[in-house]
Design an enzyme around this catalytic site. Structure first.
Site, short mmCIF file in Angstrom:
data_model
loop_
_atom_site.label_atom_id
_atom_site.label_comp_id
_atom_site.label_asym_id
_atom_site.label_seq_id
_atom_site.Cartn_x
_atom_site.Cartn_y
_atom_site.Cartn_z
CG ASP A 54 100.85 36.26 72.85
OD1 ASP A 54 99.65 35.91 72.79
OD2 ASP A 54 101.62 36.15 71.89
CG ASN A 81 90.55 45.21 75.04
OD1 ASN A 81 89.58 45.66 74.42
ND2 ASN A 81 91.81 45.47 74.66
CE LYS A 114 92.53 26.82 82.72
NZ LYS A 114 93.24 25.65 82.84
CB SER A 132 80.87 40.26 74.00
OG SER A 132 80.14 39.66 72.98
CE1 TYR A 146 85.96 39.86 66.58
CE2 TYR A 146 83.92 40.74 65.65
CZ TYR A 146 84.95 40.80 66.58
OH TYR A 146 84.96 41.81 67.53
CE LYS A 150 85.09 39.87 70.18
NZ LYS A 150 85.89 40.12 71.40
P1 NDP Z 1 92.71 47.21 68.41
O1 NDP Z 1 93.20 46.52 67.19
O2 NDP Z 1 93.00 48.66 68.55
O3 NDP Z 1 93.18 46.44 69.70
C1 NDP Z 1 93.30 45.05 69.73
C2 NDP Z 1 94.24 44.71 70.83
O4 NDP Z 1 94.29 43.27 70.99
C3 NDP Z 1 95.67 45.17 70.54
O5 NDP Z 1 96.18 45.70 71.72
C4 NDP Z 1 96.37 43.88 70.17
O6 NDP Z 1 97.74 43.86 70.49
C5 NDP Z 1 95.64 42.92 71.11
N1 NDP Z 1 95.93 41.52 70.79
C6 NDP Z 1 95.70 40.83 69.66
N2 NDP Z 1 96.15 39.56 69.79
C7 NDP Z 1 96.67 39.47 71.04
C8 NDP Z 1 97.29 38.43 71.78
N3 NDP Z 1 97.50 37.20 71.26
N4 NDP Z 1 97.70 38.68 73.05
C9 NDP Z 1 97.52 39.91 73.61
N5 NDP Z 1 96.96 40.94 72.95
C10 NDP Z 1 96.54 40.70 71.68
O7 NDP Z 1 91.11 46.97 68.37
P2 NDP Z 1 89.99 47.23 69.46
O8 NDP Z 1 90.48 48.08 70.55
O9 NDP Z 1 88.79 47.64 68.71
O10 NDP Z 1 89.73 45.74 69.97
C11 NDP Z 1 89.64 45.40 71.34
C12 NDP Z 1 88.50 44.42 71.54
O11 NDP Z 1 87.28 45.04 71.19
C13 NDP Z 1 88.59 43.14 70.70
O12 NDP Z 1 88.25 42.03 71.52
C14 NDP Z 1 87.53 43.37 69.62
O13 NDP Z 1 87.03 42.15 69.15
C15 NDP Z 1 86.51 44.15 70.41
N6 NDP Z 1 85.55 44.93 69.63
C16 NDP Z 1 85.96 45.89 68.76
C17 NDP Z 1 85.03 46.60 68.03
C18 NDP Z 1 85.43 47.67 67.03
O14 NDP Z 1 84.59 48.03 66.18
N7 NDP Z 1 86.63 48.20 67.09
C19 NDP Z 1 83.59 46.36 68.18
C20 NDP Z 1 83.27 45.37 69.17
C21 NDP Z 1 84.22 44.68 69.85
P3 NDP Z 1 98.92 44.19 69.44
O15 NDP Z 1 99.13 45.68 69.52
O16 NDP Z 1 100.08 43.41 69.96
O17 NDP Z 1 98.46 43.73 68.08
#
Ligand code: NDP
Length: 271
Positions: A54, A81, A114, A132, A146, A150
């Site tokens: 986490d 990610n 880090k 990003s 948000y 980013k």
């Molecule tokens: P998802 O919701 O499918 O995935 C997000 C992931 O982040 C999940 O695995 C979630 O875990 C995890 N997460 C959230 N909080 C934490 C935490 N505290 N510790 C560890 N894991 C955490 O969305 P995406 O795959 O789209 O998102 C991935 C990245 O891509 C993000 O940074 C998002 O901002 C970025 N992004 C997404 C876009 C989109 O349109 N989808 C566009 C541009 C960027 P859990 O299953 O436990 O909730």
């Protein structure tokens, strides 16, 4: 020796698609997530270690890195990610919700980096790939949290690259457009306060606009391909745009300049 990638937020969306792609390319994968006990698919793949991380929990960060290095001997690439989107009028968010957005998308990314940088420095090698967004290059109404997170990832990544280069490390920034994942569903922290009537017209327009944007969302596998290219192309290129929508919007802002671009966004919202 086989390369190893550590991925945060590998339970779904871009993180999971990237774990599967790198595994298929013969990499070792440390697929980290908040609830590894719920994961079934990745656990069945060889050379994939599913473990808890986490990004807001320091102990889980150091545990995951220690377990990953014990399993595969090394980490070559870190994919930051994990993240989610907080959207809505600033007035509708509690301090706790504000802190959670920045703790996850920004402080979490810094803390995981880090924790791994000393390992990279010892190896005189290692790459950090930060997810990003086109949301790190432009803003929409009610996206202060948000987009703020980013934009922070963009600045952090660009500055950190100077540091990493001192020992042979590298930084890459991925800027996806709209992607069909859980992002617009369970990963969206949408807040509103309907008693603040001044905002409601624009809130409704935002909802309509976002719905249309996600109708043409690209697949997470497309972003995984771009991440793989960034990890393996051997260049010093810093930024990788993922998706035609992101390409169009980012290039449009560069071509128009800030003020004209913001005018265009306002026009889209009838402002
Ligand atoms: P998802 O919701 O499918 O995935 C997000 C992931 O982040 C999940 O695995 C979630 O875990 C995890 N997460 C959230 N909080 C934490 C935490 N505290 N510790 C560890 N894991 C955490 O969305 P995406 O795959 O789209 O998102 C991935 C990245 O891509 C993000 O940074 C998002 O901002 C970025 N992004 C997404 C876009 C989109 O349109 N989808 C566009 C541009 C960027 P859990 O299953 O436990 O909730």
């Amino acid at each position: 020796m086989r390369n190893t990638i550590l991925i945060t937020g590998a339970s779904s969306g871009i993180g999971k698609a990237t774990a599967k792609l790198f595994q298929s390319k013969n990499w070792n994968v440390i697929a980290t997530m908040r609830n590894p006990e719920a994961e079934t698919e990745l656990k069945n793949l060889e050379r994939v270690l599913v473990t808890k991380l986490d990004v807001t929990d320091d102990q889980s960060i150091s545990d995951a890195i220690r377990i990953g290095i014990a399993e595969f001997g090394n980490v070559d690439v870190l994919l930051n990610n994990a993240g989610y989107g907080a959207y809505g009028p600033l007035e509708a968010f509690s301090k706790e919700q504000v802190v959670r957005q920045f703790n996850t998308n920004v402080i979490g990314l810094l803390e995981v980096s880090k924790a791994l940088i000393p390992h990279f420095r010892k190896n005189k090698n290692g790459m950090i790939i930060n997810i990003s967004s086109m949301a790190g290059k432009m803003t929409l109404p009610f996206g202060a949290l948000y987009h703020g997170s980013k934009f922070a990832v963009e600045g952090i990544s660009e500055a950190l690259n100077f540091e990493l280069e001192q020992f042979g490390g590298k930084m890459k920034i991925i800027e996806p457009g709209t992607i069909a994942t859980e992002f617009a569903g369970r990963s969206l922290d949408l807040q509103n306060d309907e008693t603040i009537i001044e905002y409601q017209d624009l809130v409704n327009k935002l909802m309509g606009n976002v719905k249309v944007m996600f109708e043409n969302a690209s697949e997470a596998t497309m972003v995984a391909d771009v991440i793989y290219e960034a990890a393996t192309d051997g260049t010093d290129k810093l930024r990788y745009i993922a998706g035609e929508d992101a390409k169009m919007i980012i290039e449009n802002r560069q071509a128009l300049g800030d003020d004209a671009f913001i005018k265009e966004i306002k026009k889209q919202f009838g402002l």
